[in-house]
Design a protein around this motif. Structure first.
Motif, PDB file in Angstrom:
ATOM      1  N   PHE A 130     -11.501 -18.325  11.390  1.00 23.56           N
ATOM      2  CA  PHE A 130     -11.304 -18.149  12.834  1.00 23.56           C
ATOM      3  C   PHE A 130     -11.178 -16.675  13.224  1.00 23.56           C
ATOM      4  O   PHE A 130     -11.026 -16.363  14.404  1.00 23.56           O
ATOM      5  N   GLN A 131     -11.215 -15.828  12.221  1.00 21.34           N
ATOM      6  CA  GLN A 131     -11.104 -14.374  12.426  1.00 21.34           C
ATOM      7  C   GLN A 131      -9.831 -14.017  13.200  1.00 21.34           C
ATOM      8  O   GLN A 131      -9.858 -13.236  14.156  1.00 21.34           O
ATOM      9  N   GLY A 132      -8.739 -14.609  12.778  1.00 17.47           N
ATOM     10  CA  GLY A 132      -7.457 -14.319  13.413  1.00 17.47           C
ATOM     11  C   GLY A 132      -6.611 -15.568  13.548  1.00 17.47           C
ATOM     12  O   GLY A 132      -6.483 -16.355  12.604  1.00 17.47           O
ATOM     13  N   GLU A 133      -6.075 -15.773  14.736  1.00 14.09           N
ATOM     14  CA  GLU A 133      -5.143 -16.871  14.964  1.00 14.09           C
ATOM     15  C   GLU A 133      -5.815 -18.237  14.830  1.00 14.09           C
ATOM     16  O   GLU A 133      -6.895 -18.469  15.364  1.00 14.09           O
ATOM     17  N   ILE A 134      -5.148 -19.131  14.128  1.00 20.23           N
ATOM     18  CA  ILE A 134      -5.644 -20.494  13.948  1.00 20.23           C
ATOM     19  C   ILE A 134      -5.261 -21.308  15.179  1.00 20.23           C
ATOM     20  O   ILE A 134      -4.094 -21.321  15.569  1.00 20.23           O
TER      21      ILE A 134
ATOM     22  N   GLN B 185      -7.532 -18.494   8.672  1.00 15.33           N
ATOM     23  CA  GLN B 185      -7.454 -17.223   9.398  1.00 15.33           C
ATOM     24  C   GLN B 185      -8.746 -16.440   9.226  1.00 15.33           C
ATOM     25  O   GLN B 185      -9.221 -15.790  10.172  1.00 15.33           O
ATOM     26  N   SER B 186      -9.329 -16.500   8.056  1.00  7.81           N
ATOM     27  CA  SER B 186     -10.600 -15.818   7.811  1.00  7.81           C
ATOM     28  C   SER B 186     -11.730 -16.466   8.620  1.00  7.81           C
ATOM     29  O   SER B 186     -12.541 -15.771   9.249  1.00  7.81           O
TER      30      SER B 186
ATOM     31  N   TYR C  43     -12.600 -26.349  10.104  1.00  6.42           N
ATOM     32  CA  TYR C  43     -13.227 -25.391  11.022  1.00  6.42           C
ATOM     33  C   TYR C  43     -14.416 -26.037  11.734  1.00  6.42           C
ATOM     34  O   TYR C  43     -14.572 -25.924  12.949  1.00  6.42           O
TER      35      TYR C  43
ATOM     36  N   VAL D 105      -3.907 -21.482   4.933  1.00  4.52           N
ATOM     37  CA  VAL D 105      -3.669 -20.556   6.051  1.00  4.52           C
ATOM     38  C   VAL D 105      -4.605 -19.358   5.945  1.00  4.52           C
ATOM     39  O   VAL D 105      -5.241 -18.953   6.927  1.00  4.52           O
ATOM     40  N   ASP D 106      -4.720 -18.788   4.753  1.00  5.72           N
ATOM     41  CA  ASP D 106      -5.591 -17.622   4.557  1.00  5.72           C
ATOM     42  C   ASP D 106      -7.051 -17.958   4.858  1.00  5.72           C
ATOM     43  O   ASP D 106      -7.755 -17.182   5.531  1.00  5.72           O
TER      44      ASP D 106
END
Length: 260
Positions: A124-128, A121-122, A70, A117-118
């Motif tokens: 990026f608050q949605g789509e990676i 997603q957390s 991230y 993945v989880d």
């Protein structure tokens, strides 16, 4: 597939990426880096071989790996095309290191993929915004088929998927072909990535036909073995040129024996 493999050259030094459009760089080389990696696309490797072969485990949790990915992406340090999940290889010497079975390594590989993945997603608050690459593991061809079935619906149509535990047995390209063919029969739609593919297999038209992408640091091993600088990016460039030249060859079936 056409045999025109998209090739991510493996690099020791992130700064050397300025000489290439595509590069594969371990997270162990990128962790904490603040200076931009000057490359169009980077495949971020999880450092699986180093971690498991040397330490028998991952020293960094999935959450730590996700946080670093991230940071690298959002700070503009790395243009990430894909990040490889933290898989567990299945060669015998690796199993001896962990004391686990192939099936347990396959299960852990899926668990770490799901967790990555989880976590992303957390964050990026949605789509990676880049691909998270799942990895198929095993040793015998049937192991890989079983692992596909273990992944189930996680493996979407035409998904880009890594194929692990093949780099140490490529003195004979037919060994890697047997694995790739088994996967292809089960899921012909998947776009397969070969990790750490040796030169002999990279140039083998049968292997190339079954791979969509590959990475390799074979240039470094070859340079060291032949008494040259194993960290010289010019050595990497020579491998890239050989791979590109191979893509432009129109091999007939009988010519494949040249590479067997």
């Amino acid at each position: 597939m056409s045999g025109n493999v998209k090739f991510y050259v493996g690099l020791h030094q992130p700064s050397d990426a300025q000489h290439f459009d595509l590069a594969c760089i371990s997270i162990n080389r990128l962790r904490g880096r603040k200076k931009e990696v000057p490359c169009g696309e980077v495949l971020v490797d999880s450092g699986a071989f180093t971690e498991i072969s040397k330490h028998g485990r991952y020293r960094h949790s999935v959450a730590e790996y996700a946080a670093e990915l991230y940071r690298l992406y959002t700070s503009g340090v790395v243009k990430i095309a894909a990040a490889v999940a933290q898989d567990y290889m299945c060669e015998q010497f690796i199993l001896a290191k962990t004391g686990l079975t192939i099936e347990e390594h396959q299960r852990l590989t899926i668990e770490r993929y799901d967790a990555l993945v989880d976590e992303l997603q957390s964050l990026f608050q949605g789509e990676i915004p880049f691909h998270v690459m799942p990895v198929l593991q095993g040793f015998a061809p049937l192991d890989y088929v079983n692992h596909i079935r273990m992944y189930g619906e996680r493996l979407k149509l035409e998904m880009w998927v890594g194929v692990g535990s093949v780099c140490k047995r490529q003195g004979d390209p037919r060994a890697i072909m047997a694995v790739l063919q088994a996967i292809h029969r089960e899921r012909p739609d998947l776009l397969l990535h070969g990790f750490g593919v040796k030169i002999t297999s990279l140039l083998h038209p049968g292997v190339r036909e079954l791979l969509a992408t590959a990475d390799s640091m074979a240039w470094s091993f070859a340079a060291r073995k032949q008494g040259r600088d194993a960290n010289d990016w010019h050595e990497a460039d020579r491998l890239v040129r050989r791979v590109k030249d191979a893509a432009n060859q129109n091999f007939q079936p009988w010519q494949m024996e040249m590479f067997a």
